[in-house]
Write a protein that holds these residues in place. Structure first.
Motif, PDB file in Angstrom:
ATOM      1  N   PHE A 170       4.126  -6.630   7.803  1.00  0.00           N
ATOM      2  CA  PHE A 170       3.151  -6.252   6.781  1.00  0.00           C
ATOM      3  C   PHE A 170       2.545  -4.909   7.167  1.00  0.00           C
ATOM      4  CE2 PHE A 170       3.308 -10.851   7.042  1.00  0.00           C
ATOM      5  CZ  PHE A 170       3.419 -11.225   5.717  1.00  0.00           C
ATOM      6  N   TRP A 171       2.582  -3.957   6.266  1.00  0.00           N
ATOM      7  CA  TRP A 171       1.908  -2.679   6.478  1.00  0.00           C
ATOM      8  C   TRP A 171       0.653  -2.674   5.618  1.00  0.00           C
ATOM      9  CZ3 TRP A 171       6.241   1.629   6.330  1.00  0.00           C
ATOM     10  CH2 TRP A 171       7.021   1.511   7.480  1.00  0.00           C
ATOM     11  N   HIS A 172      -0.486  -2.501   6.265  1.00  0.00           N
ATOM     12  CA  HIS A 172      -1.775  -2.529   5.577  1.00  0.00           C
ATOM     13  C   HIS A 172      -2.498  -1.193   5.756  1.00  0.00           C
ATOM     14  CE1 HIS A 172      -1.404  -6.819   4.957  1.00  0.00           C
ATOM     15  NE2 HIS A 172      -1.402  -7.076   6.247  1.00  0.00           N
ATOM     16  N   ARG A 192      -2.346  -0.494   9.721  1.00  0.00           N
ATOM     17  CA  ARG A 192      -1.865  -1.522  10.632  1.00  0.00           C
ATOM     18  C   ARG A 192      -0.500  -2.058  10.233  1.00  0.00           C
ATOM     19  NH1 ARG A 192      -4.654  -5.741  13.428  1.00  0.00           N
ATOM     20  NH2 ARG A 192      -5.545  -4.039  14.604  1.00  0.00           N
ATOM     21  N   GLU A 193       0.341  -2.227  11.242  1.00  0.00           N
ATOM     22  CA  GLU A 193       1.583  -2.971  11.090  1.00  0.00           C
ATOM     23  C   GLU A 193       1.379  -4.317  11.767  1.00  0.00           C
ATOM     24  OE1 GLU A 193       5.797  -1.452  11.753  1.00  0.00           O
ATOM     25  OE2 GLU A 193       5.460  -2.675  13.559  1.00  0.00           O
ATOM     26  N   ASN A 194       1.409  -5.379  10.977  1.00  0.00           N
ATOM     27  CA  ASN A 194       1.363  -6.732  11.511  1.00  0.00           C
ATOM     28  C   ASN A 194       2.768  -7.297  11.423  1.00  0.00           C
ATOM     29  OD1 ASN A 194      -1.346  -6.846  12.107  1.00  0.00           O
ATOM     30  ND2 ASN A 194      -1.930  -7.924  10.257  1.00  0.00           N
ATOM     31  N   HIS A 195       3.400  -7.474  12.572  1.00  0.00           N
ATOM     32  CA  HIS A 195       4.711  -8.114  12.607  1.00  0.00           C
ATOM     33  C   HIS A 195       4.468  -9.584  12.924  1.00  0.00           C
ATOM     34  CE1 HIS A 195       9.027  -8.459  13.034  1.00  0.00           C
ATOM     35  NE2 HIS A 195       8.755  -9.302  14.004  1.00  0.00           N
ATOM     36  N   ASP A 228       0.806  -1.218   0.000  1.00  0.00           N
ATOM     37  CA  ASP A 228       0.000   0.000   0.000  1.00  0.00           C
ATOM     38  C   ASP A 228       0.843   1.274   0.000  1.00  0.00           C
ATOM     39  OD1 ASP A 228      -2.422  -1.434   0.030  1.00  0.00           O
ATOM     40  OD2 ASP A 228      -2.325  -1.640   2.207  1.00  0.00           O
ATOM     41  N   ASP A 229       2.161   1.128  -0.099  1.00  0.00           N
ATOM     42  CA  ASP A 229       3.078   2.283  -0.120  1.00  0.00           C
ATOM     43  C   ASP A 229       2.866   3.224   1.060  1.00  0.00           C
ATOM     44  OD1 ASP A 229       4.419   1.481  -2.488  1.00  0.00           O
ATOM     45  OD2 ASP A 229       2.777   2.292  -3.698  1.00  0.00           O
ATOM     46  N   LEU A 230       2.674   2.651   2.233  1.00  0.00           N
ATOM     47  CA  LEU A 230       2.530   3.467   3.441  1.00  0.00           C
ATOM     48  C   LEU A 230       3.881   4.021   3.868  1.00  0.00           C
ATOM     49  CD1 LEU A 230       0.118   1.226   5.522  1.00  0.00           C
ATOM     50  CD2 LEU A 230      -0.269   3.624   4.963  1.00  0.00           C
ATOM     51  N   LYS A 231       3.847   5.172   4.514  1.00  0.00           N
ATOM     52  CA  LYS A 231       5.035   5.735   5.147  1.00  0.00           C
ATOM     53  C   LYS A 231       4.977   5.379   6.635  1.00  0.00           C
ATOM     54  CE  LYS A 231       5.402   9.618   1.954  1.00  0.00           C
ATOM     55  NZ  LYS A 231       4.525   9.086   0.961  1.00  0.00           N
ATOM     56  N   LYS A 232       6.141   5.264   7.258  1.00  0.00           N
ATOM     57  CA  LYS A 232       6.203   4.851   8.660  1.00  0.00           C
ATOM     58  C   LYS A 232       5.306   5.715   9.548  1.00  0.00           C
ATOM     59  CE  LYS A 232       9.461   3.500  12.192  1.00  0.00           C
ATOM     60  NZ  LYS A 232      10.847   3.238  12.515  1.00  0.00           N
ATOM     61  N   GLU A 233       5.277   7.013   9.309  1.00  0.00           N
ATOM     62  CA  GLU A 233       4.482   7.912  10.146  1.00  0.00           C
ATOM     63  C   GLU A 233       2.974   7.732   9.950  1.00  0.00           C
ATOM     64  OE1 GLU A 233       5.978  10.199   6.520  1.00  0.00           O
ATOM     65  OE2 GLU A 233       6.920   8.946   8.040  1.00  0.00           O
ATOM     66  N   GLU A 234       2.574   6.999   8.927  1.00  0.00           N
ATOM     67  CA  GLU A 234       1.146   6.731   8.700  1.00  0.00           C
ATOM     68  C   GLU A 234       0.638   5.537   9.513  1.00  0.00           C
ATOM     69  OE1 GLU A 234      -0.214   7.749   4.368  1.00  0.00           O
ATOM     70  OE2 GLU A 234       1.741   6.729   4.260  1.00  0.00           O
TER      71      GLU A 234
END
Length: 175
Positions: free
Chosen positions: A82-84, A96-99, A6-12
């Motif tokens: 996974f960044w969703h 969501r960050e699913n580690h 989804d091309d998320l940035k860490k701050e999102e």
């Protein structure tokens, strides 16, 4: 490894979860897959505060599948993040960050339905366990479903399965 389709940035990222998943096979080599309203995943669950990943896996497999797994039967494969975007959370949509820590239970296991203990959450989403070949899992990943979680879980299941097969030297899996 970061999977960020989804091309998320860490701050999102505004929600983080640490989970464990396991590839568990029966004596015929079929892989156990969980199904919650046509959203598929490998067995496992959340890592609780101050809990080691391997301990969480042993606990989750006892709770979710009713099987006892020994520490010596578990092989660590790797971890994936996974960044969703727009993941449906409990009360709001989140990024969501699913580690996920992935393990392989090296001994074949037979899950007995009468030993499975489901949470209210799992009951609400009609949790049931399936035994699938690689081809059948691929067909599940290709199937359509109105489930809000399916598109996120398909990315995770496909990635984890591919990592497992690569780990075992079976690189011929194509999604």
């Amino acid at each position: 490894m970061l999977i960020n389709k989804d091309d998320l940035k860490k701050e999102e990222i505004n929600s983080r979860v640490h989970k464990v998943r396991a590839v568990i096979q029966d004596d015929k080599g079929k892989i156990y897959v969980t199904n919650m309203d046509n959203s598929y995943n490998l067995p496992g669950g959340r890592v609780e505060a101050k809990e080691e990943a391997k301990d969480a896996l042993i606990r989750e497999l006892a709770e979710e599948l009713g099987i006892q797994v020994l520490d010596s039967e578990i092989q660590y494969i790797g971890d994936f993040t996974f960044w969703h975007r727009d993941f449906p959370g409990d009360k709001r949509v989140v990024n969501r960050e699913n580690h996920v820590d992935l393990f392989w239970v090296m001994q074949a296991k037979e899950v007995l339905e009468e030993r499975v203990r489901l949470t209210n959450y799992e009951k609400h989403y009609h949790f049931h366990l399936m035994k699938c070949s690689i081809k059948e899992i691929d067909e599940l990943l290709q199937s359509a479903s109105p489930n809000d979680y399916k598109k996120f879980m398909d990315v995770e299941l496909g990635t984890l399965l591919e990592a497992f097969l690569k780990y075992k030297g079976e690189d011929n899996y194509v999604r």
